[in-house]
Scaffold this motif. Structure first.
Motif, mmCIF file in Angstrom:
data_model
loop_
_atom_site.group_PDB
_atom_site.id
_atom_site.type_symbol
_atom_site.label_atom_id
_atom_site.label_comp_id
_atom_site.label_asym_id
_atom_site.label_seq_id
_atom_site.Cartn_x
_atom_site.Cartn_y
_atom_site.Cartn_z
ATOM 1 N N UNK B 12 0.860 -1.185 0.000
ATOM 2 C CA UNK B 12 0.000 0.000 0.000
ATOM 3 C C UNK B 12 0.892 1.229 0.000
ATOM 4 N N UNK B 14 1.193 5.398 -0.230
ATOM 5 C CA UNK B 14 0.592 6.729 -0.159
ATOM 6 C C UNK B 14 1.615 7.690 -0.754
ATOM 7 N N UNK B 48 -7.065 -1.625 7.827
ATOM 8 C CA UNK B 48 -7.949 -0.850 6.939
ATOM 9 C C UNK B 48 -8.131 -1.572 5.601
ATOM 10 N N UNK B 51 -10.383 -4.602 5.973
ATOM 11 C CA UNK B 51 -11.786 -4.235 6.214
ATOM 12 C C UNK B 51 -12.430 -3.556 5.007
ATOM 13 N N UNK B 52 -11.678 -3.371 3.949
ATOM 14 C CA UNK B 52 -12.253 -2.799 2.735
ATOM 15 C C UNK B 52 -12.360 -1.284 2.728
ATOM 16 N N UNK B 53 -11.713 -0.635 3.696
ATOM 17 C CA UNK B 53 -11.765 0.831 3.707
ATOM 18 C C UNK B 53 -10.846 1.418 2.640
ATOM 19 N N UNK B 54 -9.805 0.662 2.309
ATOM 20 C CA UNK B 54 -8.874 1.114 1.287
ATOM 21 C C UNK B 54 -8.514 -0.085 0.422
ATOM 22 N N UNK B 55 -7.992 0.216 -0.781
ATOM 23 C CA UNK B 55 -7.614 -0.881 -1.673
ATOM 24 C C UNK B 55 -6.098 -1.007 -1.720
ATOM 25 N N UNK B 84 -11.739 -0.071 14.381
ATOM 26 C CA UNK B 84 -10.476 0.445 13.830
ATOM 27 C C UNK B 84 -10.198 1.815 14.436
#
Lengths: 275, 304
Positions: B12, B14, B48, B51-55, B84
């Motif tokens: 991931x 950023x 995160x 839990x599907x909040x971010x890809x 979370x």
């Protein structure tokens, strides 16, 4: 999506936000009736129609919706409760659409807050509508479509930005900025084709009719007219100025904005990282 | 072996910062998996993503065998619950209304079970109190109740005991152990408080700079954690000299303390120190804790 709508409406009923907004609209309607009924108002008009009591609703609704949508959707981010929906597998499309529908239904409820008081107090004071039923229904349809387009635009901004303060600032500033812009464009369109100007070649300076240099014609006029017909605040400015010859096309533009901004909002929300 | 969660080379990014760097892990069904890592190691980012909040930028994960890219992942998520960072609750609503709201979100046909949930987390007396009047511990417990509203098989908790008083910590620990034992719930819990984690976790994953550097079961950890002798002396250089002469394995803990590992003739060491006029201030037997194991592990990873 029914689940999400039910949960949204439960939250609405438990929150003060909807009732505060509803009450504010009712208060505005009452103040409008009082203001229009004062002797001061009758100095400028021999009679006041009920339509004039309802006109301010076109300006009040975008302002109230900007306030409501930014706080309602912003709370979901503020409290982090949007996570609860995503974690258990609710689709982002459904979350977005449920929020939009909730805000749209709330918009109608807020509108009713004004309409009920305006009608209840306005009819005894000013009589019934002077326009025919067809015109009244057209204005109502325009208002609802305009409200949907504002809701769609504000939902787009609110769903893509997690800071409700920023969202409220953006939505409110956009409403007033685009309204001022629309009024300016409307003033350009309302310039007469011919104006009376003094003839300086004659010592008596008679007034003669000449083409108005500020008159907008041709393609610029078409573009200008299209812009204020298309923009929701352009529609507001035309209705408030009673320059509403294009009333019939406004709902179509409003619905285009509604669908386009909802589609764009869903597209970007699906890609958004929730923090 | 069945896994509730598998992750393969998860990344991931950023901007230019890699929060997760080819992270791979396995969480067995029915385990209490302790995710251990320092601040900024990637624990919250990992949770995160799951839990599907971010890809994820790259890589994939599977929950109960369903890949994150699958269209059926949303059905599997119905079996999950999570808290979370901070508990996600409406502060202007009561505990009961918060649970009702979550029941609606889940599509549950009735509000049966709300009272039992409130009792489970110890909020039955505060059910009609607005959440804004709750203490941090009560809000945390309400957050856990919301996570349990869907009868999940897999519970993810991101530092659930931060800021909780000691009594609250014990209550939450007992609740999680009960859920694991009685409902065979798989629990992934990230925490800094290693002492607490060591009292309930059955498996550990150590995360550092966005990667899992070690996964180990509690049993294996116990076997590999070594006993040692902790000795405090008046002259540490002398102690070091003596230990080196004896080829002892040791670690300097502070300016006058060292841990000595393995088998050693303590009498011989004491005599040699005495000859060098080095006083022994204290001597005690110690087990390597999760904390020291983690510090050694991370120190080793840093030194690689």
């Amino acid at each position: 999506m029914t689940n999400l709508l039910l949960s949204n409406f439960l939250r609405l009923l438990k929150s003060k936000l909807l009732w505060v907004t509803f009450s504010l609209m009712a208060l505005f309607a009452a103040l409008m009736c009082i203001w229009q009924y004062t002797p001061y108002s009758f100095l400028y008009a021999s009679s006041i129609d009920l339509e004039e009591i309802f006109l301010p609703i076109f300006l009040l609704i975008p302002v109230m919706l900007a306030y409501f949508v930014s706080l309602y959707i912003g709370a979901d981010y503020d409290y982090g409760t949007i996570k609860n929906k995503l974690i258990v597998g609710c689709s982002r499309v459904k979350i977005y659409l449920a929020n939009f529908i909730t805000c749209a239904v709330s918009g109608i409820f807020i509108l009713l807050g004004y309409a009920i008081v305006a009608f209840t107090a306005g009819v005894p004071l000013f009589g019934f509508f002077s326009s025919d039923a067809k015109t009244i229904m057209l204005y109502l349809f325009v208002e609802i479509c305009m409200m949907l387009s504002f809701t769609a635009l504000f939902t787009l901004i609110a769903m893509l930005n997690q800071n409700k303060g920023t969202v409220m600032a953006i939505t409110l500033i956009s409403v007033f900025a685009t309204l001022i812009f629309s009024l300016y464009m409307l003033s350009m369109l309302e310039e007469p084709k011919y104006v009376y100007m003094p003839d300086y070649s004659d010592e008596f300076l008679p007034l003669i009719e000449r083409p108005n240099p500020d008159y907008l014609s041709g393609v610029p006029r078409i573009i200008c007219q299209f812009v204020i017909d298309f923009m929701p605040t352009g529609q507001v400015s035309q209705i408030l100025s009673e320059a509403d010859e294009h009333l019939w096309i406004m709902p179509f533009y409003s619905l285009i904005i509604t669908f386009a901004s909802t589609a764009a909002g869903v597209f970007f929300f699906k890609k958004k990282d929730i923090k | 072996m069945e896994y509730a969660l598998t992750a393969d080379n998860l990344c991931k990014r950023y901007g230019r910062f890699n929060a997760l760097n080819n992270l791979s892990m396995r969480v067995e069904k029915g385990a209490i998996y302790g995710l251990v890592g320092k601040n900024g190691s990637g624990k919250t980012t990992l949770i995160r993503l799951i839990c599907g909040l971010q890809r994820p930028t790259l890589g994939q994960y599977s929950i109960y065998g369903e890949k994150n890219t699958s269209s059926k992942i949303s059905y599997v998520r119905h079996r999950m619950g999570a808290v979370i960072e901070s508990p996600s609750i409406f502060l202007n609503m009561t505990a009961r209304d918060n649970l009702k709201h979550q029941y609606y979100v889940l599509g549950r046909p009735s509000f049966d079970g709300i009272d039992e949930l409130l009792q489970l987390v110890g909020l039955e007396k505060e059910s009609n109190k607005k959440a804004q009047h709750f203490s941090l511990g009560m809000r945390q417990r309400l957050g856990i109740a919301l996570a349990l509203a869907g009868d999940p098989d897999f519970l993810l908790l991101d530092e659930p005991i931060n800021g909780i008083d000691p009594q609250g910590i014990v209550q939450i620990r007992e609740l999680l152990i009960k859920l694991n034992k009685e409902r065979q719930m798989t629990i992934l819990i990230s925490s800094h408080i290693l002492g607490e984690l060591s009292k309930m976790a059955t498996h550990y994953g150590f995360i550092e700079k966005g990667s899992i550097i070690k996964e180990v079961s509690a049993d294996d950890l116990e076997r590999s954690c070594r006993k040692c002798m902790r000795i405090s002396v008046s002259d540490i250089p002398t102690l070091i000299r003596v230990l080196d002469l004896n080829s002892a394995e040791y670690r300097i803990v502070s300016e006058n303390t060292a841990d000595i590992y393995g088998k050693y003739n303590i009498a011989e060491i004491v005599l040699m120190l005495s000859k060098e006029n080095c006083d022994i201030i204290s001597l005690s037997e110690r087990d390597e804790t999760l904390e020291s194991y983690y510090i050694n592990l991370v120190g080793g990873a840093k030194n690689d």
